[in-house]
Design a protein around this motif. Structure first.
Motif, PDB file in Angstrom:
ATOM      1  N   ALA A  41       0.826  -1.203   0.000  1.00 38.62           N
ATOM      2  CA  ALA A  41       0.000   0.000   0.000  1.00 38.62           C
ATOM      3  C   ALA A  41       0.860   1.253   0.000  1.00 38.62           C
ATOM      4  CB  ALA A  41      -0.937   0.000   1.209  1.00 38.62           C
ATOM      5  N   ALA A  42       1.925   1.231   0.802  1.00 41.12           N
ATOM      6  CA  ALA A  42       2.823   2.386   0.869  1.00 41.12           C
ATOM      7  C   ALA A  42       3.480   2.649  -0.481  1.00 41.12           C
ATOM      8  CB  ALA A  42       3.885   2.159   1.946  1.00 41.12           C
ATOM      9  N   LEU A  43       3.850   1.580  -1.186  1.00 43.16           N
ATOM     10  CA  LEU A  43       4.469   1.741  -2.496  1.00 43.16           C
ATOM     11  C   LEU A  43       3.451   2.202  -3.530  1.00 43.16           C
ATOM     12  CD1 LEU A  43       6.787   1.490  -4.488  1.00 43.16           C
ATOM     13  CD2 LEU A  43       6.340  -0.978  -4.624  1.00 43.16           C
ATOM     14  N   LEU A  98      -0.195   7.414 -12.623  1.00 46.72           N
ATOM     15  CA  LEU A  98      -0.889   6.764 -13.729  1.00 46.72           C
ATOM     16  C   LEU A  98       0.084   6.451 -14.864  1.00 46.72           C
ATOM     17  CD1 LEU A  98      -4.197   8.845 -13.896  1.00 46.72           C
ATOM     18  CD2 LEU A  98      -3.969   6.469 -13.164  1.00 46.72           C
ATOM     19  N   THR A  99       1.048   7.332 -15.075  1.00 47.50           N
ATOM     20  CA  THR A  99       2.064   7.111 -16.097  1.00 47.50           C
ATOM     21  C   THR A  99       3.002   5.998 -15.656  1.00 47.50           C
ATOM     22  OG1 THR A  99       1.978   9.456 -16.696  1.00 47.50           O
ATOM     23  CG2 THR A  99       3.896   8.199 -17.443  1.00 47.50           C
ATOM     24  N   LEU A 100       3.237   5.034 -16.543  1.00 51.23           N
ATOM     25  CA  LEU A 100       4.085   3.908 -16.204  1.00 51.23           C
ATOM     26  C   LEU A 100       5.535   4.351 -16.010  1.00 51.23           C
ATOM     27  CD1 LEU A 100       2.751   1.189 -18.688  1.00 51.23           C
ATOM     28  CD2 LEU A 100       2.043   1.623 -16.333  1.00 51.23           C
ATOM     29  N   GLU A 101       6.169   3.801 -14.982  1.00 54.03           N
ATOM     30  CA  GLU A 101       7.570   4.069 -14.701  1.00 54.03           C
ATOM     31  C   GLU A 101       8.307   2.746 -14.496  1.00 54.03           C
ATOM     32  OE1 GLU A 101       8.091   7.873 -11.999  1.00 54.03           O
ATOM     33  OE2 GLU A 101       6.386   6.711 -11.273  1.00 54.03           O
ATOM     34  N   ARG A 148      16.227  -3.303  -8.060  1.00 55.23           N
ATOM     35  CA  ARG A 148      15.974  -4.743  -8.143  1.00 55.23           C
ATOM     36  C   ARG A 148      14.897  -5.152  -7.129  1.00 55.23           C
ATOM     37  NH1 ARG A 148      21.065  -8.644  -8.334  1.00 55.23           N
ATOM     38  NH2 ARG A 148      21.319  -7.317 -10.189  1.00 55.23           N
ATOM     39  N   ALA A 149      14.973  -4.637  -5.933  1.00 59.24           N
ATOM     40  CA  ALA A 149      13.967  -4.960  -4.913  1.00 59.24           C
ATOM     41  C   ALA A 149      12.606  -4.398  -5.302  1.00 59.24           C
ATOM     42  CB  ALA A 149      14.402  -4.408  -3.557  1.00 59.24           C
ATOM     43  N   LEU A 150      12.606  -3.175  -5.847  1.00 60.02           N
ATOM     44  CA  LEU A 150      11.347  -2.587  -6.309  1.00 60.02           C
ATOM     45  C   LEU A 150      10.733  -3.412  -7.434  1.00 60.02           C
ATOM     46  CD1 LEU A 150      12.080   1.260  -6.375  1.00 60.02           C
ATOM     47  CD2 LEU A 150      10.434   0.059  -4.921  1.00 60.02           C
ATOM     48  N   ARG A 151      11.575  -3.870  -8.346  1.00 64.44           N
ATOM     49  CA  ARG A 151      11.076  -4.670  -9.465  1.00 64.44           C
ATOM     50  C   ARG A 151      10.365  -5.925  -8.964  1.00 64.44           C
ATOM     51  NH1 ARG A 151      15.345  -5.013 -11.918  1.00 64.44           N
ATOM     52  NH2 ARG A 151      15.019  -3.441 -13.556  1.00 64.44           N
ATOM     53  N   LYS A 152      10.938  -6.603  -8.008  1.00 64.28           N
ATOM     54  CA  LYS A 152      10.336  -7.818  -7.463  1.00 64.28           C
ATOM     55  C   LYS A 152       8.989  -7.523  -6.815  1.00 64.28           C
ATOM     56  CE  LYS A 152      11.267 -11.625  -4.250  1.00 64.28           C
ATOM     57  NZ  LYS A 152      12.236 -12.194  -3.270  1.00 64.28           N
ATOM     58  N   GLN A 153       8.928  -6.446  -6.052  1.00 69.90           N
ATOM     59  CA  GLN A 153       7.683  -6.085  -5.375  1.00 69.90           C
ATOM     60  C   GLN A 153       6.612  -5.649  -6.367  1.00 69.90           C
ATOM     61  OE1 GLN A 153       8.197  -3.021  -2.427  1.00 69.90           O
ATOM     62  NE2 GLN A 153       6.251  -3.469  -1.394  1.00 69.90           N
ATOM     63  N   LEU A 154       7.002  -4.841  -7.337  1.00 69.69           N
ATOM     64  CA  LEU A 154       6.054  -4.355  -8.335  1.00 69.69           C
ATOM     65  C   LEU A 154       5.525  -5.496  -9.209  1.00 69.69           C
ATOM     66  CD1 LEU A 154       8.042  -1.164  -9.371  1.00 69.69           C
ATOM     67  CD2 LEU A 154       5.791  -1.150  -8.276  1.00 69.69           C
ATOM     68  N   LYS A 155       6.402  -6.404  -9.563  1.00 70.31           N
ATOM     69  CA  LYS A 155       5.994  -7.539 -10.398  1.00 70.31           C
ATOM     70  C   LYS A 155       4.946  -8.377  -9.685  1.00 70.31           C
ATOM     71  CE  LYS A 155       7.898 -11.431 -13.018  1.00 70.31           C
ATOM     72  NZ  LYS A 155       9.155 -12.170 -13.367  1.00 70.31           N
ATOM     73  N   GLU A 156       5.124  -8.617  -8.402  1.00 69.17           N
ATOM     74  CA  GLU A 156       4.155  -9.389  -7.627  1.00 69.17           C
ATOM     75  C   GLU A 156       2.820  -8.651  -7.518  1.00 69.17           C
ATOM     76  OE1 GLU A 156       2.090 -11.988  -5.164  1.00 69.17           O
ATOM     77  OE2 GLU A 156       3.760 -12.282  -6.564  1.00 69.17           O
ATOM     78  N   MET A 157       2.867  -7.355  -7.325  1.00 67.31           N
ATOM     79  CA  MET A 157       1.637  -6.575  -7.233  1.00 67.31           C
ATOM     80  C   MET A 157       0.880  -6.579  -8.550  1.00 67.31           C
ATOM     81  SD  MET A 157       3.216  -3.446  -4.959  1.00 67.31           S
ATOM     82  CE  MET A 157       1.751  -2.398  -5.011  1.00 67.31           C
ATOM     83  N   ALA A 158       1.620  -6.470  -9.664  1.00 72.21           N
ATOM     84  CA  ALA A 158       0.986  -6.516 -10.978  1.00 72.21           C
ATOM     85  C   ALA A 158       0.375  -7.886 -11.236  1.00 72.21           C
ATOM     86  CB  ALA A 158       1.996  -6.164 -12.061  1.00 72.21           C
ATOM     87  N   LEU A 176      11.465   4.766 -10.995  1.00 72.00           N
ATOM     88  CA  LEU A 176      10.753   4.929  -9.731  1.00 72.00           C
ATOM     89  C   LEU A 176      11.728   5.081  -8.571  1.00 72.00           C
ATOM     90  CD1 LEU A 176       7.905   4.990  -8.515  1.00 72.00           C
ATOM     91  CD2 LEU A 176       8.072   2.514  -8.202  1.00 72.00           C
ATOM     92  N   ALA A 177      12.801   4.292  -8.592  1.00 71.65           N
ATOM     93  CA  ALA A 177      13.801   4.387  -7.531  1.00 71.65           C
ATOM     94  C   ALA A 177      14.441   5.767  -7.505  1.00 71.65           C
ATOM     95  CB  ALA A 177      14.864   3.306  -7.730  1.00 71.65           C
ATOM     96  N   ALA A 178      14.660   6.345  -8.688  1.00 71.15           N
ATOM     97  CA  ALA A 178      15.250   7.678  -8.754  1.00 71.15           C
ATOM     98  C   ALA A 178      14.314   8.728  -8.180  1.00 71.15           C
ATOM     99  CB  ALA A 178      15.596   8.014 -10.202  1.00 71.15           C
ATOM    100  N   ARG A 179      13.011   8.459  -8.285  1.00 73.61           N
ATOM    101  CA  ARG A 179      12.031   9.453  -7.819  1.00 73.61           C
ATOM    102  C   ARG A 179      11.699   9.297  -6.338  1.00 73.61           C
ATOM    103  NH1 ARG A 179       6.430   9.742  -7.549  1.00 73.61           N
ATOM    104  NH2 ARG A 179       6.083   7.785  -8.687  1.00 73.61           N
ATOM    105  N   ILE A 180      11.548   8.058  -5.856  1.00 66.24           N
ATOM    106  CA  ILE A 180      11.078   7.862  -4.477  1.00 66.24           C
ATOM    107  C   ILE A 180      12.123   7.203  -3.579  1.00 66.24           C
ATOM    108  CG2 ILE A 180       8.705   7.645  -5.312  1.00 66.24           C
ATOM    109  CD1 ILE A 180       8.875   4.647  -4.655  1.00 66.24           C
ATOM    110  N   GLY A 181      13.241   6.771  -4.162  1.00 68.94           N
ATOM    111  CA  GLY A 181      14.255   6.068  -3.386  1.00 68.94           C
ATOM    112  C   GLY A 181      14.029   4.556  -3.458  1.00 68.94           C
ATOM    113  N   GLY A 182      14.995   3.817  -2.948  1.00 70.86           N
ATOM    114  CA  GLY A 182      14.903   2.362  -2.969  1.00 70.86           C
ATOM    115  C   GLY A 182      15.842   1.762  -4.002  1.00 70.86           C
ATOM    116  N   GLU A 183      15.981   0.453  -3.932  1.00 69.70           N
ATOM    117  CA  GLU A 183      16.877  -0.270  -4.816  1.00 69.70           C
ATOM    118  C   GLU A 183      16.066  -0.834  -5.974  1.00 69.70           C
ATOM    119  OE1 GLU A 183      19.117  -2.842  -6.827  1.00 69.70           O
ATOM    120  OE2 GLU A 183      17.680  -3.825  -5.480  1.00 69.70           O
TER     121      GLU A 183
END
Length: 359
Positions: A42-44, A50-53, A67-77, A58-65
């Motif tokens: 939910a926090a992520l 709406l625009t795909l990133e 590779r870790a973001l990719r794994k989390q985003l892929k699961e959410m999608a 996304l990491a450049a905009r909100i912080g984070g790594e």
């Protein structure tokens, strides 16, 4: 992590979208989100646009790594909680509206708990979203119901929408599944929600949509019409990617008419029913078929033009062929926004939103 704040932030982010996600007094919307998202998810999601990133962007905009973001985003999608698609720089992810979006993507996994949570939310707040203009959905008529000498534009024709696609898919109607799970089943068919794409084979490996042929899609359209269901699509002209086949007993949008007493929850088509008084024998079959109380029975059937949405569902059941759809006068026709982006702009302006904050 403050879990409640994560869900509150996401709820506010979803309500900042043109589609809306109104709040409730008792937090029903937060319980609904908590059923679908972990606090971390939910926090992520609350920080997405709406625009795909891509994860790197996304990491450049909100912080984070990345590779870790990719794994989390892929699961959410994968669970239909966010959107995914081609973006500049690779596979991108973005925020989905709750309706149409996150909720519909739960059609294959909805259980009794989610069904009741949605019902609680619907009863308290969903009506607020249904009153906002322009509506999310608009009606397109059953093609056989339009008089043969009437012009039907491509965006006004369910058949044209199907034939112009390059990939076709079916999924179960989440609205009917939800009503059945709370003990209020609907008699209409379940497997009639239709999805389209301009990319061949788009649904071949989809976890949400069953790929079908164009002929199977046409057969489904016909089956839905024969069941008395109302064809509705997104309220824009270009880029149409689904047809909902709706009823007032289960459809989240059309229930606004039956359950909440609203009359403008869906944009009507450019057509209105017309009765040939010489042919009408006042059998009443069309009155029974109409879901909008637009027909009354006197010496012949009378049409209430204000209530008629121009769906044409009643026309095929007339044994005397006394009914047909004709185009409304030009001053009564509201031309849909050209694109989804145009609809978003109009809706955001009507709600007083700054669309730039979520794009």
């Amino acid at each position: 992590m403050n879990e409640e704040k994560s869900y509150q932030d996401l709820a506010e982010r979803l309500d900042a979208l043109p589609n809306a996600f109104p709040s409730t007094e008792d937090g029903a919307e937060l319980r609904l989100l908590a059923k679908l998202f972990t606090p971390e998810e939910a926090a992520l999601a609350a920080q997405l646009r709406l625009t795909l990133e891509t994860p790197k962007q996304l990491a450049a905009r909100i912080g984070g790594e990345p590779r870790a973001l990719r794994k989390q985003l892929k699961e959410m999608a994968r669970r239909g909680l966010i959107s995914a698609g081609r973006a500049k720089g690779g596979l991108g992810y973005g925020l989905l509206p709750f309706v149409v979006g996150i909720y519909e993507m739960q059609a294959s996994t909805i259980d009794a708990e989610l069904a009741q949570l949605f019902e609680d939310y619907y009863r308290q707040a969903f009506g607020q979203a249904l009153t906002m203009q322009p509506p999310v959905h608009r009606v397109v008529p059953v093609n056989e119901s339009v008089r043969v000498d009437m012009e039907v534009r491509p965006f006004e024709s369910a058949i044209d929408i199907v034939t112009q696609a390059k990939a076709w898919g079916l999924l179960d109607c989440i609205c009917r599944k939800q009503k059945a799970l709370i003990g209020e089943p609907c008699e209409h068919p379940l497997d009639v929600c239709m999805a389209f794409s301009q990319v061949q084979g788009a649904f071949d490996h989809s976890p949400f949509v069953r790929a079908v042929t164009r002929q199977e899609a046409m057969d489904t359209l016909r089956r839905a019409a024969e069941a008395g269901l109302v064809h509705s699509v997104s309220n824009n002209q270009q880029g149409l990617w689904y047809i909902c086949n709706c009823c007032t007993c289960a459809c989240g949008v059309l229930r606004g008419i039956a359950d909440l007493g609203m009359s403008n929850v869906v944009a009507r088509s450019a057509f209105v029913n017309q009765v040939d008084k010489e042919l009408c024998v006042a059998c009443g079959l069309c009155v029974e078929r109409c879901q909008f109380d637009a027909l009354t029975l006197e010496d012949v059937v009378q049409v209430n033009g204000m209530r008629c949405v121009g769906c044409g569902v009643c026309v095929p059941v007339c044994p005397e062929e006394a009914l047909s759809l004709v185009r409304r006068p030009a001053e009564e026709i509201l031309t849909p926004p050209l694109t989804k982006a145009d609809w978003q702009t109009e809706r955001a302006a009507a709600r007083g939103l700054d669309l730039a904050k979520v794009l």
